[in-house]
Design a protein around this motif. Structure first.
Motif, PDB file in Angstrom:
ATOM      1  N   ILE A 114     -14.283   5.122 -21.433  1.00 37.71           N
ATOM      2  CA  ILE A 114     -14.655   3.825 -20.847  1.00 37.71           C
ATOM      3  C   ILE A 114     -13.443   3.142 -20.215  1.00 37.71           C
ATOM      4  N   ALA A 115     -12.353   3.069 -20.980  1.00 39.59           N
ATOM      5  CA  ALA A 115     -11.162   2.400 -20.444  1.00 39.59           C
ATOM      6  C   ALA A 115     -10.561   3.184 -19.282  1.00 39.59           C
ATOM      7  N   THR A 116     -10.705   4.506 -19.316  1.00 43.09           N
ATOM      8  CA  THR A 116     -10.195   5.314 -18.211  1.00 43.09           C
ATOM      9  C   THR A 116     -10.941   4.984 -16.927  1.00 43.09           C
ATOM     10  N   LYS A 117     -12.246   4.678 -17.042  1.00 37.36           N
ATOM     11  CA  LYS A 117     -13.021   4.273 -15.853  1.00 37.36           C
ATOM     12  C   LYS A 117     -12.395   3.044 -15.206  1.00 37.36           C
ATOM     13  N   ARG A 118     -11.932   2.123 -16.041  1.00 32.96           N
ATOM     14  CA  ARG A 118     -11.321   0.895 -15.519  1.00 32.96           C
ATOM     15  C   ARG A 118     -10.054   1.227 -14.722  1.00 32.96           C
ATOM     16  N   ILE A 119      -9.225   2.058 -15.293  1.00 38.61           N
ATOM     17  CA  ILE A 119      -7.963   2.399 -14.624  1.00 38.61           C
ATOM     18  C   ILE A 119      -8.240   3.249 -13.381  1.00 38.61           C
ATOM     19  N   GLU A 120      -9.266   4.078 -13.449  1.00 38.70           N
ATOM     20  CA  GLU A 120      -9.630   4.895 -12.285  1.00 38.70           C
ATOM     21  C   GLU A 120     -10.193   4.035 -11.155  1.00 38.70           C
ATOM     22  N   ALA A 121     -10.937   2.994 -11.540  1.00 40.26           N
ATOM     23  CA  ALA A 121     -11.493   2.081 -10.525  1.00 40.26           C
ATOM     24  C   ALA A 121     -10.358   1.420  -9.748  1.00 40.26           C
ATOM     25  N   VAL A 122      -9.315   1.033 -10.459  1.00 37.57           N
ATOM     26  CA  VAL A 122      -8.153   0.427  -9.806  1.00 37.57           C
ATOM     27  C   VAL A 122      -7.457   1.467  -8.915  1.00 37.57           C
ATOM     28  N   ALA A 123      -7.287   2.680  -9.446  1.00 41.90           N
ATOM     29  CA  ALA A 123      -6.612   3.740  -8.695  1.00 41.90           C
ATOM     30  C   ALA A 123      -7.372   4.085  -7.416  1.00 41.90           C
ATOM     31  N   LYS A 124      -8.693   4.067  -7.505  1.00 37.66           N
ATOM     32  CA  LYS A 124      -9.532   4.417  -6.350  1.00 37.66           C
ATOM     33  C   LYS A 124      -9.338   3.438  -5.193  1.00 37.66           C
ATOM     34  N   GLU A 125      -9.052   2.190  -5.523  1.00 29.60           N
ATOM     35  CA  GLU A 125      -8.885   1.153  -4.503  1.00 29.60           C
ATOM     36  C   GLU A 125      -7.417   0.966  -4.107  1.00 29.60           C
ATOM     37  N   ALA A 126      -6.572   1.897  -4.514  1.00 28.48           N
ATOM     38  CA  ALA A 126      -5.123   1.734  -4.288  1.00 28.48           C
ATOM     39  C   ALA A 126      -4.793   1.405  -2.828  1.00 28.48           C
ATOM     40  N   GLN A 127      -5.483   2.068  -1.891  1.00 26.03           N
ATOM     41  CA  GLN A 127      -5.194   1.814  -0.477  1.00 26.03           C
ATOM     42  C   GLN A 127      -5.572   0.386  -0.080  1.00 26.03           C
ATOM     43  N   TRP A 128      -6.687  -0.114  -0.597  1.00 23.13           N
ATOM     44  CA  TRP A 128      -7.096  -1.499  -0.305  1.00 23.13           C
ATOM     45  C   TRP A 128      -6.023  -2.472  -0.799  1.00 23.13           C
ATOM     46  N   PHE A 129      -5.561  -2.226  -2.028  1.00 26.72           N
ATOM     47  CA  PHE A 129      -4.540  -3.123  -2.591  1.00 26.72           C
ATOM     48  C   PHE A 129      -3.269  -3.085  -1.744  1.00 26.72           C
ATOM     49  N   GLU A 130      -2.898  -1.903  -1.277  1.00 29.13           N
ATOM     50  CA  GLU A 130      -1.688  -1.794  -0.463  1.00 29.13           C
ATOM     51  C   GLU A 130      -1.877  -2.523   0.869  1.00 29.13           C
ATOM     52  N   ASP A 131      -3.023  -2.303   1.506  1.00 25.44           N
ATOM     53  CA  ASP A 131      -3.278  -2.918   2.810  1.00 25.44           C
ATOM     54  C   ASP A 131      -3.309  -4.442   2.716  1.00 25.44           C
ATOM     55  N   ASN A 132      -3.787  -4.976   1.611  1.00 24.08           N
ATOM     56  CA  ASN A 132      -3.936  -6.423   1.472  1.00 24.08           C
ATOM     57  C   ASN A 132      -2.772  -7.092   0.748  1.00 24.08           C
ATOM     58  N   SER A 133      -1.742  -6.321   0.489  1.00 28.35           N
ATOM     59  CA  SER A 133      -0.577  -6.857  -0.217  1.00 28.35           C
ATOM     60  C   SER A 133       0.197  -7.844   0.659  1.00 28.35           C
ATOM     61  N   PRO A 134       0.830  -8.852   0.049  1.00 28.19           N
ATOM     62  CA  PRO A 134       1.604  -9.819   0.829  1.00 28.19           C
ATOM     63  C   PRO A 134       2.937  -9.279   1.350  1.00 28.19           C
ATOM     64  N   ILE A 135       3.269  -8.026   1.087  1.00 33.41           N
ATOM     65  CA  ILE A 135       4.555  -7.502   1.578  1.00 33.41           C
ATOM     66  C   ILE A 135       4.483  -7.256   3.093  1.00 33.41           C
ATOM     67  N   ALA A 136       5.654  -7.157   3.731  1.00 34.23           N
ATOM     68  CA  ALA A 136       5.713  -6.952   5.183  1.00 34.23           C
ATOM     69  C   ALA A 136       5.047  -5.624   5.558  1.00 34.23           C
ATOM     70  N   ASP A 137       4.364  -5.617   6.713  1.00 38.01           N
ATOM     71  CA  ASP A 137       3.618  -4.424   7.121  1.00 38.01           C
ATOM     72  C   ASP A 137       4.479  -3.165   7.173  1.00 38.01           C
ATOM     73  N   GLU A 138       5.726  -3.341   7.667  1.00 41.13           N
ATOM     74  CA  GLU A 138       6.555  -2.142   7.801  1.00 41.13           C
ATOM     75  C   GLU A 138       6.981  -1.563   6.448  1.00 41.13           C
ATOM     76  N   HIS A 139       6.808  -2.333   5.372  1.00 40.17           N
ATOM     77  CA  HIS A 139       7.156  -1.829   4.042  1.00 40.17           C
ATOM     78  C   HIS A 139       5.944  -1.276   3.285  1.00 40.17           C
ATOM     79  N   LYS A 140       4.788  -1.315   3.919  1.00 40.72           N
ATOM     80  CA  LYS A 140       3.574  -0.810   3.250  1.00 40.72           C
ATOM     81  C   LYS A 140       3.452   0.697   3.412  1.00 40.72           C
ATOM     82  N   LYS A 141       2.886   1.311   2.410  1.00 38.41           N
ATOM     83  CA  LYS A 141       2.630   2.745   2.492  1.00 38.41           C
ATOM     84  C   LYS A 141       1.389   2.971   3.350  1.00 38.41           C
TER      85      LYS A 141
END
Ligand code: ZN
Length: 691
Positions: A345-372
């Motif tokens: 159950i808890a692994t599902k939670r961590i996997e849900a976060v991992a699955k959205e990793a690209q969304w989190f990176e794209d929406n991060s407040p860091i400068a665009d040139e520093h984003k993966k």
């Protein structure tokens, strides 16, 4: 390698997952399962010196198939079979003292209610807790509070046949033990990292004998090839000695040093191979057996590569000579084992976060040139611990990130795990702790912490690991942070990962994803983080000290920077009441903006390798401690009588036999710490007193 008075320590390589003390204290499980658990399972077991001993439950063990349980049982036996090794690694005379203690408990017939005997008993429990006579955290020798004369009476009144006399008379034996146990200056520190000395010689561990640091370094310099893309972890599995003027390694393997323990481990691991869940796990365990039989460090690398790829098994094990913190020059691995099952159950939670990793990176407040552009996460899962041994007992990590070899991490990946049932037990104790009541500013904070604190902490840890460390990129031509940011690299790396977690824990996205019930959960995390960073983590310092440890520096840096920058908008305020200092978050959204701004700046520093900015940020916000506040916090904390360190009694797996066949495995949860340790010694003493 940095050592500090942290309540919970863990074993990791590049990333240390710390659950902050205050977080612990502030958290309470609110899900139904936990509430039920509180009623039927007593977590607190014992309390002595600066220690509290707890218990944990193996949730989900009953869901396993009979074959999986059998596998768990073999891994459990293998873990216990290495127990003697950690004692001997930490100090040459630890097993001598432990065996003496055992002889006394098992055969001394005198008055055990005596005050002196009680003091001896506390000493014995401390030795079992720390796997030796040095404190598990500070590494310093602790001295029995019973007198040496009383100790003599105990030894003389015990069955001499059970004492590890090694051919000596009892009188000589006692004379030998006197400086070892009672002289606070004699071989007093497992690992001594002071600068300007021979750290190998100054350390009292049993990794080296009769050898200088220079000799060790020369030995390995000759072995290492520059530009090796797959370097061997030289020195990981041996003791280094000088025999007849020649430097040699005594390898820990079957037929080598610690052979009798290693033979047992191999015996049980071979049985485990036969009931492995799948081919990948079978291969992994077989390679471990090969490594223990040969001591070949190339096999160890092969094993780790196979282990990283074993992601589909329900059961998993860490077993071997792994963490190098006890060696002043970070080569020799302390034995440890963690047997676990995946918390689905808890692994599902961590996997849900991992699955959205690209969304989190794209929406991060860091400068665009520093984003993966393309985020590659690490394999992350949540595990339920079945058994811990060696360096991960009795004090335990709450997160593990392995393997340690950097080239394997880069080329094959790593596994990051968090230990859910351990954290769960901490939470139960934390909820009863008076810390929150003493340090929270108002009832609403307390209420929110009780309702959401535990989940908020889990989410923070998940995001810190999975989208925090993994995010951002370094500009072309700029070196790694350990070269560019040097001694500030790890503080800023931890700060960065924390800030990613903090920025998103107040994001509606988590609610929409279904991993967080309400934004209030994020507010609980903000309350706890600010309180810890500005006030409660100070409880670990002594008066006069400033912050040294990377995680503590990072927390104060994040909290204090936000406080200073938000001053004009009154984002966070210090409140003084009846001579006590509190902090309060007044504007959560503005605080989130500030966390975003700081994240952007720290990412810039990392991406550009800006050492000057790194120095200013850490030195101005993360190091200095207000000594008046420290004094106040310490005096409030001392009145609460909270144990500074915690550890666990391990559950016991008992096979149900039908003739020669294991048909089922039952879990027992012992309650008596001392008794459990004495039983373990009866069953798993394979090594002689001196190795
Ligand atoms: Zn980290």
């Amino acid at each position: 390698m940095k050592i500090n008075k942290i309540i919970l320590t863990m074993a990791a390589s590049t990333c240390l997952v710390f659950l902050s003390y205050a977080q612990n204290q502030a958290q309470k499980m609110t899900d139904k399962k936990s509430v039920n658990t509180v009623h039927k399972f007593e977590v607190e077991a014992d309390r002595f010196a600066d220690l509290q001993v707890l218990r944990y439950q193996i949730e989900g063990f009953d869901e396993l198939t009979a074959k999986q349980k059998e596998l768990a049982y073999y891994l459990f036996e293998a873990a216990n079979s290495g127990r003697d090794i950690i004692y001997d690694q930490k100090y040459k005379y630890n097993l001598t003292i432990r065996k003496t203690i055992e002889a006394i408990f098992n055969t001394y017939m005198g008055n055990k209610k005596d005050a002196q005997f009680q003091k001896f008993e506390t000493y014995a429990k401390r030795v079992f807790f720390s796997n030796g006579i040095h404190h598990h955290y500070s590494n310093l020798k602790f001295i029995p509070e019973c007198t040496y004369d009383f100790f003599k009476v105990l030894v003389q009144g015990s069955d001499y046949r059970l004492l590890p006399l090694n051919g000596k008379s009892i009188d000589d034996f006692l004379l030998d033990l006197k400086p070892i146990m009672y002289d606070p200056k004699f071989e007093n520190k497992i690992v001594d990292l002071a600068s300007g000395i021979d750290n190998v010689k100054a350390s009292s561990n049993n990794f080296y004998e009769g050898i200088t640091q220079k000799e060790v370094e020369d030995y390995y310099d000759a072995k290492m090839t520059k530009d090796d893309t797959q370097p061997i972890s030289w020195g990981l599995n041996s003791k280094m000695v000088k025999e007849n003027g020649v430097v040699t390694e005594k390898v820990w393997k079957v037929g080598g040093m610690y052979s009798r323990s290693m033979e047992q481990m191999v015996y049980w691991l071979k049985k485990a191979v036969n009931v492995a869940e799948n081919d990948q796990q079978k291969l992994t365990l077989s390679l471990l057996v090969e490594y223990f039989k040969t001591g070949d460090l190339k096999k160890w690398d092969e094993y780790n590569i196979a282990w990283v790829s074993d992601v589909n098994s329900r059961l998993d094990v860490v077993n071997g000579f792994i963490e190098v913190y006890d060696d002043a020059i970070g080569k020799r691995g302390a034995f440890e084992s963690v047997v676990s099952l995946k918390d689905m159950i808890a692994t599902k939670r961590i996997e849900a976060v991992a699955k959205e990793a690209q969304w989190f990176e794209d929406n991060s407040p860091i400068a665009d040139e520093h984003k993966k552009k393309e985020v590659k996460g690490i394999t992350a899962k949540v595990i339920t611990v079945i058994q811990e041994s060696g360096a991960s007992a009795q004090s335990t990590p709450i997160g593990i990130n392995l393997p340690n070899a950097n080239w394997i991490r880069q080329q094959h990946g790593s596994k990051s795990v968090s230990l859910s049932n351990i954290v769960h037990s901490y939470n139960i104790v934390g909820a009863k702790s008076p810390m929150l009541k003493e340090f929270a500013e108002n009832e609403k904070q307390i209420e929110r912490a009780k309702k959401y604190g535990s989940l908020a902490g889990d989410l923070h840890t998940d995001m810190h690991e999975v989208i925090g460390h993994a995010s951002g990129q370094i500009n072309k031509g700029i070196g790694d942070p350990d070269q560019t940011l040097k001694n500030y690299a790890s503080t800023l790396e931890e700060a960065r990962a924390d800030l990613v977690a903090l920025y998103y824990v107040l994001d509606q996205k988590l609610v929409d994803m279904g991993v967080m019930p309400s934004i209030d959960c994020g507010k609980a995390e903000y309350d706890g983080y600010i309180m810890n960073g500005l006030i409660t983590q100070l409880t670990r310092l002594n008066i006069g000290e400033n912050l040294e440890e990377a995680h503590m520096r990072n927390r104060q840096l994040n909290a204090k920077w936000a406080y200073e920058m938000g001053k004009k908008d009154n984002v966070i305020s210090f409140i003084k009441r009846n001579g006590k200092t509190y902090v309060k978050v007044n504007d959560y959204n503005k605080l989130r903006d500030l966390f975003g701004q700081l994240l952007k700046e720290i990412q810039r520093i990392k991406s550009e390798g800006d050492f000057k900015a790194a120095t200013e940020l850490v030195e101005n916000y993360g190091v200095k401690v207000d000594q008046t506040l420290l004094k106040e916090v310490k005096s409030r904390f001392n009145k609460l009588n909270v144990a500074a360190y915690k550890g666990f009694i391990q559950p016991k797996l008992v096979p149900v036999m039908n003739g020669e066949t294991i048909v089922d495995v039952k879990v027992e949860y012992p309650t008596d710490f001392l008794k459990t340790q004495l039983e373990l010694s009866k069953k798993y003493s394979f090594l002689p007193a001196i190795n």
